[in-house]
Design a protein around this motif. Structure first.
Motif, short mmCIF file in Angstrom:
data_model
loop_
_atom_site.label_atom_id
_atom_site.label_comp_id
_atom_site.label_asym_id
_atom_site.label_seq_id
_atom_site.Cartn_x
_atom_site.Cartn_y
_atom_site.Cartn_z
N ILE A 86 42.77 38.10 56.90
CA ILE A 86 43.43 39.00 55.96
C ILE A 86 43.80 38.27 54.67
N SER A 87 44.26 37.02 54.81
CA SER A 87 44.61 36.23 53.63
C SER A 87 43.37 35.97 52.77
N LEU A 88 42.24 35.67 53.42
CA LEU A 88 41.01 35.46 52.67
C LEU A 88 40.59 36.74 51.94
N MET A 89 40.73 37.89 52.60
CA MET A 89 40.43 39.15 51.95
C MET A 89 41.36 39.41 50.77
N GLY A 90 42.66 39.07 50.96
CA GLY A 90 43.61 39.23 49.86
C GLY A 90 43.28 38.33 48.69
N CYS A 91 42.87 37.09 48.96
CA CYS A 91 42.49 36.19 47.87
C CYS A 91 41.24 36.67 47.16
N LEU A 92 40.29 37.23 47.91
CA LEU A 92 39.10 37.80 47.27
C LEU A 92 39.47 39.01 46.42
N LEU A 93 40.43 39.82 46.90
CA LEU A 93 40.89 40.96 46.10
C LEU A 93 41.59 40.48 44.83
N LEU A 94 42.38 39.41 44.95
CA LEU A 94 43.01 38.83 43.76
C LEU A 94 41.96 38.26 42.81
N LEU A 95 40.91 37.68 43.36
CA LEU A 95 39.83 37.16 42.53
C LEU A 95 39.16 38.26 41.72
N LEU A 96 39.14 39.47 42.27
CA LEU A 96 38.55 40.60 41.57
C LEU A 96 39.54 41.23 40.59
N CYS A 97 40.81 41.31 40.99
CA CYS A 97 41.80 42.04 40.18
C CYS A 97 42.38 41.19 39.04
N TYR A 101 53.09 35.71 35.90
CA TYR A 101 52.08 36.31 35.01
C TYR A 101 50.83 36.69 35.79
N LEU A 102 50.41 35.83 36.71
CA LEU A 102 49.24 36.14 37.53
C LEU A 102 49.50 37.32 38.45
N MET A 103 50.72 37.42 38.98
CA MET A 103 51.03 38.53 39.88
C MET A 103 51.03 39.86 39.11
N VAL A 104 51.69 39.88 37.95
CA VAL A 104 51.69 41.10 37.14
C VAL A 104 50.27 41.47 36.72
N SER A 105 49.48 40.48 36.34
CA SER A 105 48.10 40.75 35.94
C SER A 105 47.27 41.27 37.10
N SER A 106 47.51 40.74 38.30
CA SER A 106 46.75 41.22 39.46
C SER A 106 47.09 42.67 39.79
N VAL A 107 48.36 43.05 39.65
CA VAL A 107 48.74 44.44 39.90
C VAL A 107 48.13 45.36 38.85
N VAL A 108 48.18 44.93 37.58
CA VAL A 108 47.56 45.72 36.50
C VAL A 108 46.06 45.85 36.73
N GLY A 109 45.42 44.74 37.11
CA GLY A 109 43.99 44.79 37.37
C GLY A 109 43.65 45.63 38.58
N PHE A 110 44.51 45.62 39.60
CA PHE A 110 44.28 46.42 40.81
C PHE A 110 44.24 47.90 40.47
N VAL A 128 49.37 42.87 50.68
CA VAL A 128 48.21 41.98 50.77
C VAL A 128 48.12 41.10 49.52
N LEU A 129 48.36 41.68 48.35
CA LEU A 129 48.31 40.90 47.11
C LEU A 129 49.41 39.85 47.06
N LEU A 187 49.18 35.70 47.03
CA LEU A 187 49.51 35.05 45.76
C LEU A 187 49.86 33.58 45.93
N PRO A 188 50.74 33.18 46.88
CA PRO A 188 51.00 31.73 47.04
C PRO A 188 49.74 30.94 47.40
N VAL A 189 48.88 31.54 48.23
CA VAL A 189 47.64 30.85 48.62
C VAL A 189 46.72 30.70 47.41
N MET A 190 46.60 31.76 46.59
CA MET A 190 45.75 31.68 45.41
C MET A 190 46.29 30.67 44.42
#
Length: 491
Positions: A197-208, A358-367, A397-398, A402-405
């Motif tokens: 699940i963490s790997l999937m979340g990191c891949l989603l963050l990589l996209l968002c 900043y990365l967390m806010v950007s990931s939510v905006v991108g999501f 999930v995001l 986030l700490p792992v990313m």
């Protein structure tokens, strides 16, 4: 003397445990209250009658609030740990910060990991199935029947997931030790499943996240007042007022039933005109400092933060190539309060915290900017509980990834504590290197696309290719809106 020392040590340990438990409870209570107000702001208002559906919605609301609070805790955990380490270094003997120690930080990481697993695999599936359940046929309808159906669905879902994990693990690593570990639920299944699940979340963050980093400029441009260069705002307000009055007269004059569909179009156009008029009036009332200083400063700040993020990732790629300790599963750190996590001390730690947020806010905006997740955007007072559950799961999930990313990209050197650092894929050199390369390349391409969109549009118009819709800039440039002269144009 030895007996007294032992009793004293027990008492000190007991008081320490009580103090840490109290602090954790207070922190989570604050997050829960804030999360409750956020969800109730977007939740669809329903009748306040005490019927069966109202009770089910209330239980699902409490579970969703708990999940959102856990998500907020997972987001704040890494910045809290970084700033706590710097405070302990700066004031090692201060009496008032003795409660801030490594035991508390380790306990918070373990609790965050435990609650993330609990919400992701138990609470949120229970809330969804409970909300959709009606009770088995032949049984008396009621809360008990719905709970029974929900528990049966959860058991079937657990068996399905465990079977998939068992088969996948047996196919990938088919040896005696692996087959024996397949029967260990707590030490194998759950960590392995959460690692996936963490790997999937990191891949989603990589996209968002790259999409969100480029979209942040558009979002801040909508929130802030842009400079009025070579514009006559009074004339635009006068024209838009005339258009509003004309549309209002057409609506008040009435239309025949054969053209009722035109009423909806006129109302939509009137709403757009009112929205544009409100924006123009806000720009006129804004001070010169707000128009000419705040907007450029925010844009430059966003560009600097994005550039620093890409630069840190590039440096981390070089470190991965020359030093194996740069891996997320490299050597263990010196511990909380023993050494600074940044080469620049407190300033570097503050920069890391800013970049993480900043990365967390950007990931939510991108999501929410992605087409596939566009329907997940919550609306004030008009969001169903099913959509709220989907949003809570997505944010969980995001936030858990986030700490792992941040550690994988080299944004921070803080070694993940608790179960956050047990993921097997963090020790794979090729996965970590590919992740860094993809993040740097995708972020750079999104920024280049963002800042060259205007030039590209002009080239398409000059070549006559704009009619083919080869450029998809509708999301960054906003959809077509009415201009001051009543025609449609893209702002």
């Amino acid at each position: 003397m030895e007996g007294q020392d032992e009793v004293s040590a027990r008492e000190q340990h007991f008081h320490s445990q009580v103090r840490e438990s109290t602090i954790c409870f207070l922190l989570f209570a604050i997050l829960y209250i804030v999360s409750y107000f956020i969800i109730t702001r977007y939740k669809r208002k329903s009748d306040e009658q005490e019927d069966e559906d109202a009770i089910v919605n209330r239980i699902s609301l409490f579970l969703s609030t708990f999940t959102l609070a856990v998500s907020a805790g997972a987001v704040l955990l890494l910045p809290f740990s970084i700033i706590s380490n710097e405070i302990l270094l700066s004031f090692p003997q201060n009496y008032y910060i003795q409660w801030l120690n490594g035991s508390l930080i380790h306990g918070l990481w373990n609790l965050a990991s435990l609650f993330s697993n609990l919400c992701l695999f138990v609470l949120m599936p229970f809330a969804f199935f409970f909300l959709e359940s009606e009770g088995f046929a032949g049984l008396k309808k009621g809360i008990r029947a719905r709970i029974l159906e929900t528990l049966v669905m959860l058991i079937l879902l657990a068996l399905l997931i465990l079977g998939i994990v068992w088969v996948a693990s047996a196919l990938i690593d088919n040896d005696a030790a692996s087959m024996e570990s397949l029967y260990d639920l707590w030490e194998f299944y759950l960590p392995y499943l959460y690692s996936c699940i963490s790997l999937m979340g990191c891949l989603l963050l990589l996209l968002c996240t790259p999409v969100g980093l480029s979209r942040m400029f558009t979002v801040m441009g909508q929130l802030l007042v842009k400079p009025a260069i070579l514009e006559d705002l009074d004339e635009q307000i006068y024209i838009i007022t005339l258009e509003e009055e004309a549309l209002q007269r057409r609506l008040n004059g009435g239309l025949s039933s054969s053209v009722e569909h035109n009423i909806t179009e006129l109302e939509q156009e009137l709403d757009n005109v009112k929205t544009l008029k409100t924006k123009l009036e806000r720009r006129k009332k804004a001070s010169a400092w707000e128009r000419n200083l705040v907007y450029p400063a925010v844009m430059v700040l966003l560009l600097i933060e994005t550039s620093i993020s890409v630069l840190l990732v590039a440096c981390n790629i070089l470190c991965l190539l020359v030093d194996e300790t740069a891996m997320p599963k490299g050597t263990r750190g010196p511990g909380i309060g023993n050494a600074s996590l940044s080469a620049f001390g407190f300033v570097g730690a503050a920069l890391e915290i800013i970049l993480i947020f900043y990365l967390m806010v950007s990931s939510v905006v991108g999501f929410y900017s992605l087409r596939f997740f566009g329907n997940f955007i919550p609306k004030k007072d008009d969001t169903t509980m099913t959509k709220i559950i989907g949003n809570c799961v997505s944010i969980l999930v995001l936030s858990s990834a986030l700490p792992v990313m941040s550690r994988t990209l080299g944004i921070t050197r803080f070694d993940l504590l608790g179960d956050f650092g047990r993921f097997n894929w963090l020790g794979n050199f090729y996965i970590v290197l590919s992740y860094n390369l993809l993040f740097a390349i995708m972020t750079t391409l999104c920024l280049v696309r963002k800042f060259t969109s205007a030039v590209r549009e002009e080239l398409f118009k000059a070549l006559g290719l704009h009619k083919l819709h080869l450029s998809d800039t509708s999301r960054d440039s906003e959809t077509a809106k009415p201009s001051a002269n009543g025609h449609q144009k893209a702002l």
